[in-house]
Design a protein around this motif. Sequence first.
Motif, PDB file in Angstrom:
ATOM      1  N   MET A   1      34.620  31.283  31.204  1.00 22.04           N
ATOM      2  CA  MET A   1      34.821  32.394  32.134  1.00 22.04           C
ATOM      3  C   MET A   1      36.181  33.041  31.979  1.00 22.04           C
ATOM      4  O   MET A   1      36.360  34.206  32.326  1.00 22.04           O
ATOM      5  N   ASP A   2      37.166  32.306  31.476  1.00 21.65           N
ATOM      6  CA  ASP A   2      38.505  32.861  31.291  1.00 21.65           C
ATOM      7  C   ASP A   2      38.696  33.447  29.897  1.00 21.65           C
ATOM      8  O   ASP A   2      39.782  33.904  29.556  1.00 21.65           O
TER       9      ASP A   2
ATOM     10  N   GLY B   1      35.126  36.859  30.169  1.00 18.03           N
ATOM     11  CA  GLY B   1      35.916  37.206  31.344  1.00 18.03           C
ATOM     12  C   GLY B   1      36.337  38.654  31.426  1.00 18.03           C
ATOM     13  O   GLY B   1      36.639  39.146  32.514  1.00 18.03           O
TER      14      GLY B   1
ATOM     15  N   LYS C   1      39.256  41.054  36.300  1.00 20.06           N
ATOM     16  CA  LYS C   1      39.748  40.505  37.562  1.00 20.06           C
ATOM     17  C   LYS C   1      38.651  40.529  38.622  1.00 20.06           C
ATOM     18  O   LYS C   1      38.514  39.583  39.408  1.00 20.06           O
TER      19      LYS C   1
ATOM     20  N   LYS D   1      36.102  37.704  38.193  1.00 15.63           N
ATOM     21  CA  LYS D   1      36.563  36.389  38.650  1.00 15.63           C
ATOM     22  C   LYS D   1      36.408  36.236  40.159  1.00 15.63           C
ATOM     23  O   LYS D   1      36.275  35.119  40.665  1.00 15.63           O
TER      24      LYS D   1
END
Length: 372
Positions: free
Chosen positions: A4-5, A10, A292, A295
Amino acid sequence: MFGMDSLLIGTIIPFLFVLTVVVFVHEMGHYLVGRWCGIGVQAFSVGFGPEIFGFNDRHGTRWKLSAIPLGGYVKFLGDMSVTSSPDSEATQKLTEAERKHAFHTQPVWKRAATVFAGPLFNFLLTIAVFAVMFSVYGRFVSDPMVAEVRAESPAALAGFEPGDRFISVDGTPVETFSDVQRLVSGRAGDPITFVMERNGAEIILNATPEIMEQQDALGNTVKVGVIGVINNEALGQPRQVTYSPAGALVEAVSETGHIIMRTGEFLQRFVVGREDKCQLGGPVKIADMAGKAAKLGFEWVVQLVALLSVGIGFLNLLPIPPLDGGHLVFYGVEAVMRRPLSERMMDIAYRAGMFLVLAFMGFVFWNDLFGC
């Protein structure tokens, strides 16, 4: 690479999702209204450049996904290019049956409706997203009360006191503290007249907002106008307001209108050098915001789609060829003069407009990579 990062999951995938939805809705507006007006469509593309894959429908339209995901286009029958520029030579080569469905042989109202439909669908997408959000989540509001006045702030110099209640801001009535923030945040450096209620009586105070850096919900640093008053739980009485489907729709239309007005005010101030250039960004900034938002959750991505959609719709209505607004100006002149502008005049306008658009794109790219 696939966490996910990671850059792919992401950032890149959320960015492509956000941009693809906004572009698809915009172009679908052109397409649907154009087809309703009887105009032939040669191609519908999400993205520019080489085709990655596509197919032809039964009407002969080529639906395709192209390699550069920074926009899209609908190419109508008789267009010279993806900007819907007229091509007199190509039009003359069309058969009589094709000429009946060519874009530039249509009445001016059909062409104007088709062009305006793109931005309109962007606004409708924003309204739809907000309506769903308000229906599902409602919104938190607080009374427009002053709980604290920051020392030496514009509010302190103007004579604001704890316990004051905002009645109106420059003639606009306010019901919540968010209304006050909305009306003040984009007016740094502008004198504003506030009507306040103090001890049961109305008084008039004048203050000029100052610039302050704040963090938005996605962690971006933004510069907004503030007068230096603070609301709190005791006086503001924060609460969640729920809406019926009809009420949510009304609130969504109102919220979209506020965003359009704020965008217009920002651009006016930006042109005369009164806004920070770093508040404008291009694809890199959008990708960063999409990452962003992803997330924080899918609902944040959807809200970003709504905000980007209304921004794209507004920018496309600017009276600059080859943007939709530039075409609408030409059609307005044609409607008044009862004849289109000469090809020479249109060519000059298209070239000048394209230069402005490319210069703006270069500016936001510079901001993205080096300027801010």
